[in-house]
Design a protein around this motif. Structure first.
Motif, PDB file in Angstrom:
ATOM      1  N   GLU A  10     -50.957  25.864 -60.050  1.00 33.70           N
ATOM      2  CA  GLU A  10     -51.585  26.420 -58.854  1.00 33.70           C
ATOM      3  C   GLU A  10     -50.938  27.772 -58.592  1.00 33.70           C
ATOM      4  OE1 GLU A  10     -50.699  23.595 -55.880  1.00 33.70           O
ATOM      5  OE2 GLU A  10     -52.259  22.163 -56.486  1.00 33.70           O
ATOM      6  N   LEU A  11     -51.735  28.747 -58.172  1.00 35.06           N
ATOM      7  CA  LEU A  11     -51.206  30.070 -57.868  1.00 35.06           C
ATOM      8  C   LEU A  11     -50.604  30.069 -56.468  1.00 35.06           C
ATOM      9  CD1 LEU A  11     -54.002  32.362 -59.313  1.00 35.06           C
ATOM     10  CD2 LEU A  11     -51.925  31.542 -60.424  1.00 35.06           C
ATOM     11  N   ILE A  12     -49.492  30.757 -56.336  1.00 35.36           N
ATOM     12  CA  ILE A  12     -48.791  30.836 -55.058  1.00 35.36           C
ATOM     13  C   ILE A  12     -48.981  32.235 -54.484  1.00 35.36           C
ATOM     14  CG2 ILE A  12     -46.535  30.741 -53.926  1.00 35.36           C
ATOM     15  CD1 ILE A  12     -45.643  28.782 -56.054  1.00 35.36           C
ATOM     16  N   ASP A  54     -52.569  29.729 -72.003  1.00 34.17           N
ATOM     17  CA  ASP A  54     -53.505  29.694 -70.878  1.00 34.17           C
ATOM     18  C   ASP A  54     -52.856  30.218 -69.602  1.00 34.17           C
ATOM     19  OD1 ASP A  54     -55.423  28.617 -72.490  1.00 34.17           O
ATOM     20  OD2 ASP A  54     -55.169  26.553 -71.795  1.00 34.17           O
ATOM     21  N   LEU A  55     -51.527  30.118 -69.518  1.00 32.26           N
ATOM     22  CA  LEU A  55     -50.819  30.566 -68.328  1.00 32.26           C
ATOM     23  C   LEU A  55     -51.102  32.035 -68.044  1.00 32.26           C
ATOM     24  CD1 LEU A  55     -48.677  29.808 -66.145  1.00 32.26           C
ATOM     25  CD2 LEU A  55     -46.939  30.597 -67.760  1.00 32.26           C
ATOM     26  N   LEU A  56     -51.106  32.873 -69.073  1.00 30.17           N
ATOM     27  CA  LEU A  56     -51.352  34.304 -68.901  1.00 30.17           C
ATOM     28  C   LEU A  56     -52.801  34.564 -68.487  1.00 30.17           C
ATOM     29  CD1 LEU A  56     -49.426  35.697 -72.013  1.00 30.17           C
ATOM     30  CD2 LEU A  56     -48.636  35.529 -69.637  1.00 30.17           C
ATOM     31  N   LEU A  57     -53.700  33.705 -68.940  1.00 34.04           N
ATOM     32  CA  LEU A  57     -55.107  33.865 -68.602  1.00 34.04           C
ATOM     33  C   LEU A  57     -55.335  33.653 -67.108  1.00 34.04           C
ATOM     34  CD1 LEU A  57     -58.117  34.103 -69.417  1.00 34.04           C
ATOM     35  CD2 LEU A  57     -58.065  31.627 -69.852  1.00 34.04           C
ATOM     36  N   GLY A  59     -52.819  36.239 -63.822  1.00 27.72           N
ATOM     37  CA  GLY A  59     -53.060  37.621 -63.420  1.00 27.72           C
ATOM     38  C   GLY A  59     -51.754  38.316 -63.081  1.00 27.72           C
ATOM     39  N   ASP A  60     -51.667  38.891 -61.897  1.00 22.29           N
ATOM     40  CA  ASP A  60     -50.447  39.595 -61.498  1.00 22.29           C
ATOM     41  C   ASP A  60     -49.550  38.732 -60.613  1.00 22.29           C
ATOM     42  OD1 ASP A  60     -52.042  39.469 -59.297  1.00 22.29           O
ATOM     43  OD2 ASP A  60     -51.954  41.610 -58.817  1.00 22.29           O
ATOM     44  N   ALA A  61     -49.787  37.426 -60.596  1.00 21.09           N
ATOM     45  CA  ALA A  61     -48.985  36.525 -59.761  1.00 21.09           C
ATOM     46  C   ALA A  61     -47.529  36.543 -60.202  1.00 21.09           C
ATOM     47  CB  ALA A  61     -49.532  35.106 -59.845  1.00 21.09           C
ATOM     48  N   LEU A  76     -42.247  33.597 -62.481  1.00 15.83           N
ATOM     49  CA  LEU A  76     -42.566  34.159 -63.801  1.00 15.83           C
ATOM     50  C   LEU A  76     -41.616  35.312 -64.103  1.00 15.83           C
ATOM     51  CD1 LEU A  76     -46.458  34.136 -63.602  1.00 15.83           C
ATOM     52  CD2 LEU A  76     -44.948  32.495 -64.722  1.00 15.83           C
ATOM     53  N   PRO A  77     -40.864  35.217 -65.184  1.00 14.68           N
ATOM     54  CA  PRO A  77     -39.873  36.256 -65.495  1.00 14.68           C
ATOM     55  C   PRO A  77     -40.535  37.488 -66.086  1.00 14.68           C
ATOM     56  CG  PRO A  77     -39.905  34.626 -67.234  1.00 14.68           C
ATOM     57  CD  PRO A  77     -40.877  34.138 -66.182  1.00 14.68           C
TER      58      PRO A  77
END
Length: 627
Positions: free
Chosen positions: A546-548, A571-574, A577-579, A599-600
């Motif tokens: 889920e995006l935070i 798929d994580l990069l898909l 986005g810029d999250a 995300l590092p």
């Protein structure tokens, strides 16, 4: 092939001997007869005759095999051990088991003692034994009991042909004594060490041969597909062998009289085990060279590197060996801190000699070296364990990997290879305008200094100092016994190699090692990485995210639906986005967890490339081999 006998007895009775006009051969001091007991039950039947036993004769089966540093308890596969002395005691003798792998028999010393037993053989690796309807293979450490007090006497191994072996041949590095055209019969070993250092391959295998610097070499391959290009494998292996004989002996005659390669080809497998004048190898079927296809696949290049590695061991570990291995103790661990030299330096030279044999070009060699460099750089364990400690701990760590292995250990193969690289390039840099010595000179000098026998680290230091005209104690302390980073970049750039930065794969960026099969299974969580900080654990299944921090909708007053299912890690990069953060949805022990993952930033790995062709060739191709 005939079916196995229904309900076979544990040890079939020995038939009475028939009269023969031919005189019986003289009884060997120690005689092993290995037969196919039951193909479908995977049982070898072994008869060991001890011509002059002790009154209390002890026998044992090794717990490990030299070259593979793990106690494997081969005695677990031995069953039905029986003993008798027909001339003295027609009834079976009592066999007393002393511990997990030692037995004792009370007998008359002036009468031959006969032991009979079965060995279960269903390990399709290079280390143990295998038997089925299409192939037989064994190492002596898995099949041949050691007779206490008689280890240095001559040993005879007899493998008679049988109906079940129709179409089969036999190959081994042992000296033939009386064999038929297919290789079945009697072989002789000078002692127990030689007997168990000579594996046996049986079956309807492919066979080819060549000569390298006057030495006959044979290559047998079991399990290959019809597309297999045997001629190319022989030609390439011949180039490897000639390059390595030239490396060690120059124009002088090699020390071995013959050599045997045994390759078992399977759907999925890789490995090799060195022996004194032979090697057992295993590889993927798809990695063999194919008829009509001149390209060198990555898999075939890896197989050639394996062949090069094991053949180099003919000198470096089988003869020049750790002092602790001068006399093997087969029943327990044999500790040494020198595997960084014997395995690591061999790992440095395996691909380097492929380059010198003309089987790799400079770019191909640097591509393979890049892999090694990044493997070491991406293992947090390099900051925890020295490569000398890794050598000593091989028995409990290297051969028993788990989810924490990359965090706690370093491979003496890969880091040992990089230590060799650093020493080689340092010698070349410092001696370029004066004494011009290289690691090649060190290896050959050690061979002479130690008289092709036991070696200690003190010998390495002494030869380095003699040839390098200074003490290398600081380098050995830092690179071998310390955990310092190796000066790879500066040394490589001094020798014409440019070090380029490339984006690391997402798994490395997150600090994970995963398997992907419709979901992401976490295998390892690397120390200090983003995944560890978020609370990931080995064994987790990463289901989705889920995006935070998504903005609240002015119409609904809530965040938009931002959940996603992960099928693979990329798929994580898909979806992100810029999250900057995501909520990872993880299954652990049937529980669903939500882990906040930051995300590092992107990180880089190395890629090595040629910058100065002339300087690179001075190192990789000193003889001017054209590729």
């Amino acid at each position: 092939m005939p079916a196995s006998t229904p309900n076979p007895s544990p040890i079939p009775k020995t038939p009475k001997s028939r009269k023969s006009s031919k005189p019986a051969p003289a009884l060997a001091a120690l005689h092993y007869r290995v037969e196919l007991g039951d193909l479908h039950a995977h049982l070898f039947q072994v008869t060991l005759t001890i011509a002059r036993p002790a009154a209390l004769q002890r026998v044992s089966l090794p717990a490990w095999i030299p070259g593979s540093y793990l106690v494997r308890e081969f005695s677990k596969n031995l069953q039905g051990l029986q003993a008798h002395q027909e001339s003295r005691h027609p009834q079976p003798l009592a066999v007393e088991q002393l511990d997990k792998s030692n037995w004792q028999i009370a007998c008359a010393p002036d009468s031959a003692l006969v032991l009979r037993y079965l060995v279960y053989a269903h390990d399709n690796s290079v280390r143990t034994a295998w038997l089925d309807a299409s192939r037989g293979f064994f190492n002596g450490t898995s099949v041949c009991l050691k007779v206490e007090g008689q280890e240095v006497l001559p040993h005879v191994l007899e493998i008679p042909a049988a109906k079940a072996m129709d179409g089969w041949s036999l190959a081994t590095g042992l000296t033939p004594q009386a064999i038929d055209s297919r290789g079945f019969g009697r072989y002789q070993a000078a002692d127990y060490d030689e007997l168990v250092d000579s594996p046996v391959e049986m079956g309807a295998f492919w066979s080819g041969s060549f000569t390298a610097r006057g030495v006959p070499h044979r290559f047998v391959v079991a399990g290959a597909a019809d597309s297999f290009d045997g001629a190319r494998l022989l030609a390439d292996t011949q180039k490897i062998c000639e390059a390595e004989i030239r490396f060690w002996h120059g124009k002088r005659k090699p020390l071995h009289q013959n050599y045997l390669f045994m390759l078992n080809v399977v759907d999925d497998g890789y490995g090799g085990l060195e022996h004194r004048n032979s090697t057992a190898l295993i590889c993927n079927r798809k990695d063999l060279p194919r008829q009509g296809d001149p390209k060198t696949s990555d898999g075939y290049a890896t197989l050639c590197g394996l062949i090069s590695h094991e053949y180099f061991h003919t000198w470096n570990v089988k003869r020049l060996r750790p002092a602790e291995f001068e006399h093997y103790q087969y029943g327990q661990e044999n500790y040494t801190e020198l595997l960084w030299f014997f395995e690591g330096f061999t790992s440095y030279y395996d691909d380097l000699l492929l380059r010198r044999a003309g089987l790799l070009d400079n770019a191909g060699y640097l591509k393979r070296l890049t892999t090694t460099v990044n493997q070491v750089a991406q293992a947090p364990g390099r900051q925890v364990q020295s490569v000398a400690e890794a050598s000593f701990d091989a028995w409990v760590k290297y051969y028993r990997p788990d989810e924490n292995t990359p965090n706690a250990t370093i491979s003496y193969y890969t880091k040992g290879a990089l230590v060799a690289l650093c020493l080689d390039l340092t010698l070349r840099s410092e001696g370029r305008t004066t004494h011009e010595k290289t690691l090649d000179d060190v290896m050959r000098a050690l061979w002479k200094h130690c008289k092709a026998g036991p070696m200690r680290e003190l010998d390495v230091a002494s030869v380095l100092e003699t040839l390098g005209l200074r003490s290398f104690a600081p380098e050995l302390a830092a690179w071998v016994h310390g955990r310092d980073e190796l000066p790879l970049k500066i040394l490589l750039e001094q020798h014409g190699v440019t070090v380029l930065d490339e984006p690391a794969q997402l798994a490395q960026r997150l600090g994970l090692r995963v398997a992907e099969n419709h979901s992401v299974q976490v295998k390892t969580v690397l120390r200090g990485g983003a995944a560890e900080m978020a609370g990931f654990s080995a064994g987790d299944e990463w289901l989705g995210l889920e995006l935070i921090g998504k903005p609240v909708s002015s119409k609904t007053g809530r965040q938009p639906d931002a959940g996603w299912r992960l099928n693979k890690l990329d798929d994580l990069l898909l979806y992100t986005g810029d999250a900057k953060k995501v909520m990872a949805l993880v299954a652990r022990d049937k529980r669903l967890l939500r882990l906040e993952l930051t995300l590092p930033p992107a990180i880089t790995t190395w890629r090595l490339a040629v910058k100065n062709e002339a300087r690179v060739n001075e190192w990789l191709d000193p003889s001017g081999t054209s590729v």
